[in-house]
Design an enzyme around this catalytic site. Structure first.
Site, PDB file in Angstrom:
ATOM      1  N   ARG A  86       7.561 -17.009 -10.586  1.00 42.49           N
ATOM      2  CA  ARG A  86       7.941 -15.591 -10.588  1.00 42.49           C
ATOM      3  C   ARG A  86       7.922 -14.981  -9.189  1.00 42.49           C
ATOM      4  O   ARG A  86       8.314 -13.842  -9.008  1.00 42.49           O
ATOM      5  CB  ARG A  86       7.038 -14.787 -11.536  1.00 42.49           C
ATOM      6  N   ARG A  91      -9.703  -6.632 -13.820  1.00 38.79           N
ATOM      7  CA  ARG A  91      -9.503  -7.857 -13.044  1.00 38.79           C
ATOM      8  C   ARG A  91     -10.726  -8.101 -12.155  1.00 38.79           C
ATOM      9  O   ARG A  91     -10.776  -7.623 -11.026  1.00 38.79           O
ATOM     10  CB  ARG A  91      -8.246  -7.734 -12.190  1.00 38.79           C
ATOM     11  N   ASN A 104       2.972 -11.969 -17.892  1.00 38.98           N
ATOM     12  CA  ASN A 104       3.478 -12.381 -16.572  1.00 38.98           C
ATOM     13  C   ASN A 104       3.455 -13.899 -16.432  1.00 38.98           C
ATOM     14  O   ASN A 104       4.445 -14.523 -16.041  1.00 38.98           O
ATOM     15  CB  ASN A 104       2.642 -11.747 -15.453  1.00 38.98           C
ATOM     16  N   ASP A 105       2.308 -14.498 -16.753  1.00 42.13           N
ATOM     17  CA  ASP A 105       2.208 -15.954 -16.653  1.00 42.13           C
ATOM     18  C   ASP A 105       2.838 -16.664 -17.850  1.00 42.13           C
ATOM     19  O   ASP A 105       3.390 -17.751 -17.709  1.00 42.13           O
ATOM     20  CB  ASP A 105       0.742 -16.385 -16.501  1.00 42.13           C
ATOM     21  N   GLU A 156      -1.729 -17.006 -22.224  1.00 41.87           N
ATOM     22  CA  GLU A 156      -0.729 -17.011 -21.156  1.00 41.87           C
ATOM     23  C   GLU A 156      -0.139 -18.400 -20.929  1.00 41.87           C
ATOM     24  O   GLU A 156       0.658 -18.595 -20.026  1.00 41.87           O
ATOM     25  CB  GLU A 156      -1.348 -16.474 -19.861  1.00 41.87           C
ATOM     26  N   HIS A 166       0.830  -1.208   0.000  1.00 42.80           N
ATOM     27  CA  HIS A 166       0.000   0.000   0.000  1.00 42.80           C
ATOM     28  C   HIS A 166       0.859   1.250   0.000  1.00 42.80           C
ATOM     29  O   HIS A 166       0.472   2.277  -0.564  1.00 42.80           O
ATOM     30  CB  HIS A 166      -0.950  -0.005   1.199  1.00 42.80           C
ATOM     31  N   CYS A 188      -1.731  -7.373 -21.899  1.00 43.98           N
ATOM     32  CA  CYS A 188      -2.099  -6.756 -20.627  1.00 43.98           C
ATOM     33  C   CYS A 188      -1.121  -7.087 -19.511  1.00 43.98           C
ATOM     34  O   CYS A 188      -1.383  -6.800 -18.345  1.00 43.98           O
ATOM     35  CB  CYS A 188      -3.516  -7.153 -20.220  1.00 43.98           C
ATOM     36  N   ARG A 196     -12.036  -9.431 -17.628  1.00 45.54           N
ATOM     37  CA  ARG A 196     -11.590 -10.818 -17.499  1.00 45.54           C
ATOM     38  C   ARG A 196     -12.494 -11.545 -16.511  1.00 45.54           C
ATOM     39  O   ARG A 196     -12.756 -11.036 -15.418  1.00 45.54           O
ATOM     40  CB  ARG A 196     -10.142 -10.860 -17.013  1.00 45.54           C
TER      41      ARG A 196
END
Length: 593
Positions: A483, A314, A472-473, A449, A209, A520, A350
């Site tokens: 990761r 998301r 990312n994936d 992905e 945060h 994305c 998504r």
């Protein structure tokens, strides 16, 4: 002996100089460059001794008073945060208030006190430490970072139980860079931009945060420096680069840092020109730059950075922020809000992508050896048709309030996609029978992905309206690397030629059926990746809203033709270092970095 003494003095002087002048490399969490005097923020040490007590009534009265005072303080901090950061970012303090007001936690503390007959502050600290350890052990970086929120609440409660003052950040009245082991959300919310020029911490990451708030407030921040607090004293001056993660204590080259600050400010002014312009290359090729969001409210703020749509909503945050499966109406309102905020821009939502490192408090996932490869995302949704149809119905109802695209995550086979697509179409058909209006122009696409989908992209494109590459994936699965693991993090290589070839295969496969292809993942907003992706033919780049102006500047300053040539060269290289060197040289020749 005299000579020996002189040599010792010389070595001592060198040691002192080296110990005063130090360079660090951490995680750049919020871009910006700053130079100022260090302000060392120390959380008070609570002297908590385990003591036997006899007067339970007095302990519980003290506990109640401390809880009430803590809630009152948090409400004040929330009000300050709302004014400085906006209502959405201030919501974290609602979570803090809920934690400290949670009757179950209070009951656990009081029950333990009754059983063990130990003082309230000792038991309270132990209970909150237990919850902290639970969060800290989680794999998901978002939830892992929530451990810091638990400590924030714990420290506030202990300060009121023990009558110990917390640091008063509001009284800082000189230009400073905060140095702390960690910076809690409540501390970050109190930062005054007029005086606080940045902050550095021993621990933390981009999903904390503190990092999120720093980016919102546009304050440079470098986290995860490990030993910065023990390397700085109150007389130190610090220079930080929130993009590269570089930190220097008492730099000799002060002028160089001042030049970097001036260059950064000039660049920020320059980037503002790219907020409300079309994304178009010098030779007239138009692509879309879109935003990744987690909540409907984020769609509004994304507009202020000039997004041309939402490339990734998301939806799992609707589930993760709830204490039960969100209803059709709850989801409908959220999707409607996002679509309305974007008017005629495409919004790609998504479907539920949960599992792996993302858990739900109200659903127990099976124990698996490799949860990232297991029961998650579309696999869960197809196995829970009632839950999945609730989401699809909500999406169908919301579709008339804007331009909707629905994206299925973690598709591995064509059969999976066809099943998900059929369920969606059946839901829309049923909604129309019930008298609901459903758009006739809903796009049904998929995340690419998993390597199996990338390799067979031309066949998937026959059935899918679009692709969105989740790098990312895709990176994780292509290189067989977790990761989240520090030990194999070196294998997270977005510009590795092998991954670039897989991305190229996906784009060409989509284009073979005249489908648009977006991205994305984090790579879409990476300065060293954007020119290559443009050259490979990517149609839409979706990223954090704050990255949009920089990405648009790069694209608008280049021609598609020269990027095509750059991409061809990159595909023939062997390593990520070679690719990055190639792109760096190219961008420097254009004076873009």
């Amino acid at each position: 002996m005299l000579l020996i003494s002189k040599i010792i003095i010389i070595f001592n002087n060198i040691y002192i100089i080296n110990s005063i002048m130090k360079k660090f490399k951490g995680t750049g969490a919020s871009v910006g460059v700053a130079y100022a005097k260090a302000y060392i923020l120390k959380t008070p040490k609570f002297d908590i001794k385990q003591k036997k007590i006899t007067n339970l009534k007095a302990e519980f009265a003290k506990f109640k008073k401390a809880l009430e005072k803590s809630v009152s303080q948090l409400n004040k901090v929330k009000a300050i945060a709302a004014k400085k950061l906006g209502a959405e970012k201030a919501e974290i303090f609602d979570a803090h208030i809920q934690i400290i007001s949670d009757p179950e936690i209070a009951n656990e503390v009081e029950t333990t006190v009754k059983e063990q007959k130990h003082n309230i502050e000792y038991i309270a600290a132990a209970v909150f430490d237990k919850y902290h350890d639970t969060f800290a052990a989680m794999d998901d970086p978002y939830f892992k970072e929530r451990a810091a929120d638990v400590i924030d609440v714990k420290n506030r409660l202990l300060s009121n139980l023990l009558d110990v003052e917390l640091p008063d950040i509001l009284n800082i009245d000189k230009e400073s860079i905060i140095v702390a082991h960690d910076l809690t959300p409540s501390e970050t919310a109190l930062l005054n931009k007029d005086y606080i020029k940045g902050f550095v911490t021993d621990i933390g990451g981009r999903t904390s945060h503190a990092a999120i708030m720093a980016r919102t407030m546009e304050i440079p921040a470098v986290l995860g420096l490990k030993s910065i607090t023990s390397s700085v004293d109150k007389n130190s001056y610090i220079a930080i680069d929130g993009k590269t993660g570089e930190v220097e204590i008492n730099p000799k080259n002060k002028k160089e840092w001042q030049n970097k600050i001036a260059a950064f400010k000039k660049n920020q002014t320059e980037l503002k020109k790219y907020i409300n312009v079309k994304t178009c290359t010098k030779d007239g090729v138009h692509v879309h730059i879109e935003a990744n969001i987690g909540k409907p409210e984020d769609a509004v703020s994304a507009q202020s950075y000039g997004c041309e749509g939402i490339g990734l909503f998301r939806s799992e945050f609707l589930y993760m922020d709830n204490d039960n499966w969100p209803t059709e109406d709850e989801q409908f309102e959220a999707y409607k809000k996002a679509l309305q905020a974007c008017k005629n821009q495409l919004v790609v939502i998504r479907t539920l992508d949960i599992g792996g490192d993302k858990k739900l408090s109200y659903f127990t996932f099976p124990q698996e050896m490799n949860p990232f490869l297991g029961y998650r995302a579309i696999r869960l949704c197809l196995d829970k048709p009632k839950m999945f149809k609730t989401q699809l119905r909500a999406l169908g109802r919301a579709s008339v309030y804007g331009k909707l695209a629905i994206m299925f995550p973690m598709i591995a086979t064509i059969d999976e996609f066809k099943k998900a697509k059929k369920m969606a179409l059946d839901c829309f058909k049923q909604l129309r029978k019930e008298g609901h209006k459903v758009s006739d122009d809903i796009q049904l696409g998929m995340m690419v992905e998993i390597p199996s989908a990338a390799i067979l992209a031309d066949k998937f494109a026959v059935h899918s309206d679009f692709f969105s590459i989740g790098t990312n994936d895709l990176n994780q699965y292509s290189f067989a690397c977790d990761r989240m693991s520090k030990e194999v993090s070196y294998l997270y290589q977005p510009n590795n030629p092998s991954l670039l070839r897989m991305i190229n295969s996906t784009i060409q496969g989509g284009h073979s059926q005249k489908r648009w292809v977006g991205m994305c993942g984090e790579m879409a907003g990476d300065v060293l990746s954007v020119p290559i992706l443009l050259g490979l033919g990517l149609d839409a780049f979706s990223m954090s809203a704050t990255s949009i102006p920089q990405a648009r500047k790069i694209i608008n300053s280049l021609s598609k033709a020269e990027c095509v040539e750059l991409a061809k060269q990159a595909l023939e290289l062997e390593t990520i270092d070679q690719v990055n060197a190639l792109v760096t040289k190219f961008l420097k020749s254009k004076k873009l970095i």
